[in-house]
Design a protein around this motif. Structure first.
Motif, PDB file in Angstrom:
ATOM      1  N   TYR A 112      26.890  25.366  59.269  1.00  0.00           N
ATOM      2  CA  TYR A 112      27.316  25.490  60.653  1.00  0.00           C
ATOM      3  C   TYR A 112      27.847  26.905  60.906  1.00  0.00           C
ATOM      4  CZ  TYR A 112      27.408  20.433  60.011  1.00  0.00           C
ATOM      5  OH  TYR A 112      27.085  19.139  59.699  1.00  0.00           O
ATOM      6  N   LEU A 113      27.716  27.339  62.131  1.00  0.00           N
ATOM      7  CA  LEU A 113      28.314  28.605  62.543  1.00  0.00           C
ATOM      8  C   LEU A 113      29.078  28.343  63.832  1.00  0.00           C
ATOM      9  CD1 LEU A 113      28.546  31.649  61.845  1.00  0.00           C
ATOM     10  CD2 LEU A 113      26.713  32.031  63.518  1.00  0.00           C
ATOM     11  N   GLN A 114      30.400  28.335  63.735  1.00  0.00           N
ATOM     12  CA  GLN A 114      31.240  28.174  64.911  1.00  0.00           C
ATOM     13  C   GLN A 114      31.515  29.560  65.480  1.00  0.00           C
ATOM     14  OE1 GLN A 114      32.514  25.272  66.445  1.00  0.00           O
ATOM     15  NE2 GLN A 114      33.043  26.775  68.022  1.00  0.00           N
ATOM     16  N   MET A 115      31.081  29.764  66.706  1.00  0.00           N
ATOM     17  CA  MET A 115      31.217  31.070  67.344  1.00  0.00           C
ATOM     18  C   MET A 115      32.197  30.958  68.504  1.00  0.00           C
ATOM     19  SD  MET A 115      27.220  32.286  67.337  1.00  0.00           S
ATOM     20  CE  MET A 115      26.704  31.001  68.464  1.00  0.00           C
ATOM     21  N   SER A 116      33.210  31.784  68.484  1.00  0.00           N
ATOM     22  CA  SER A 116      34.226  31.780  69.535  1.00  0.00           C
ATOM     23  C   SER A 116      34.380  33.194  70.084  1.00  0.00           C
ATOM     24  CB  SER A 116      35.558  31.277  68.980  1.00  0.00           C
ATOM     25  OG  SER A 116      35.428  29.991  68.423  1.00  0.00           O
ATOM     26  N   SER A 117      35.048  33.289  71.217  1.00  0.00           N
ATOM     27  CA  SER A 117      35.271  34.592  71.867  1.00  0.00           C
ATOM     28  C   SER A 117      33.976  35.382  71.947  1.00  0.00           C
ATOM     29  CB  SER A 117      36.338  35.382  71.104  1.00  0.00           C
ATOM     30  OG  SER A 117      37.557  34.665  71.052  1.00  0.00           O
ATOM     31  N   LEU A 118      32.936  34.718  72.380  1.00  0.00           N
ATOM     32  CA  LEU A 118      31.620  35.340  72.408  1.00  0.00           C
ATOM     33  C   LEU A 118      31.568  36.507  73.384  1.00  0.00           C
ATOM     34  CD1 LEU A 118      29.511  32.123  72.046  1.00  0.00           C
ATOM     35  CD2 LEU A 118      29.277  34.142  70.602  1.00  0.00           C
ATOM     36  N   LYS A 119      30.795  37.518  72.996  1.00  0.00           N
ATOM     37  CA  LYS A 119      30.631  38.735  73.788  1.00  0.00           C
ATOM     38  C   LYS A 119      29.158  38.906  74.152  1.00  0.00           C
ATOM     39  CE  LYS A 119      34.213  40.946  70.944  1.00  0.00           C
ATOM     40  NZ  LYS A 119      34.519  42.103  70.056  1.00  0.00           N
ATOM     41  N   PRO A 120      28.882  39.636  75.207  1.00  0.00           N
ATOM     42  CA  PRO A 120      27.469  39.872  75.557  1.00  0.00           C
ATOM     43  C   PRO A 120      26.674  40.473  74.401  1.00  0.00           C
ATOM     44  CG  PRO A 120      28.870  40.494  77.380  1.00  0.00           C
ATOM     45  CD  PRO A 120      29.789  40.156  76.233  1.00  0.00           C
ATOM     46  N   GLU A 121      27.307  41.279  73.588  1.00  0.00           N
ATOM     47  CA  GLU A 121      26.587  41.882  72.459  1.00  0.00           C
ATOM     48  C   GLU A 121      26.262  40.892  71.345  1.00  0.00           C
ATOM     49  OE1 GLU A 121      29.435  42.980  73.871  1.00  0.00           O
ATOM     50  OE2 GLU A 121      30.805  43.801  72.363  1.00  0.00           O
ATOM     51  N   ASP A 122      26.761  39.677  71.444  1.00  0.00           N
ATOM     52  CA  ASP A 122      26.370  38.627  70.500  1.00  0.00           C
ATOM     53  C   ASP A 122      25.033  37.993  70.879  1.00  0.00           C
ATOM     54  OD1 ASP A 122      29.811  37.658  70.413  1.00  0.00           O
ATOM     55  OD2 ASP A 122      28.721  38.761  68.861  1.00  0.00           O
TER      56      ASP A 122
END
Length: 119
Positions: A79-89
């Motif tokens: 799993y990959l939990q992604m938080s505080s996502l940014k446009p560059e992600d």
């Protein structure tokens, strides 16, 4: 052969969260490393995070403190939990597995899942 199937991508606003899943099936060795790579527009594929069966994790500097990789070894799922996502992600995220069979390195890739961070 190992088959990797990703899920969980989509569109999210900046600051939001997403969780990606990758289920492995087939002949994955009991000792292996699974991880996530991403490829944005005009950018080479880069490592996001990886985790081995013994537990050590590795993260790209750009995601440290925001992304968390974990795995359910019994289910061969990462799993990959992604938080505080940014446009560059924004990128296509690919699941990856690496193991050794009779001394030979094997690398497998999933088909990729799109993550778009935009308002």
């Amino acid at each position: 052969q190992v088959q990797l199937v990703e899920s969980g991508g989509g569109l999210v606003q900046p600051g939001g969260s997403l969780r990606l899943s990758c289920a492995a099936s087939g002949s994955l060795s009991s000792i292996n490393t699974m991880g996530w790579y991403r490829q944005g527009p005009g950018i080479e594929r880069e490592l996001v995070a990886s985790i081995s069966t013994s537990g050590p994790t590795n993260y790209a500097d750009s995601v440290k403190g925001r992304f968390t990789i974990s795995r359910d070894t019994a289910k061969n799922t990462v799993y990959l939990q992604m938080s505080s996502l940014k446009p560059e992600d924004t990128a296509v995220y690919y699941c990856n597995s690496r193991d050794y069979v009779r001394g030979a390195l094997r690398i497998f890739w999933g088909q990729g899942t799109q993550v778009t961070v935009s308002s």
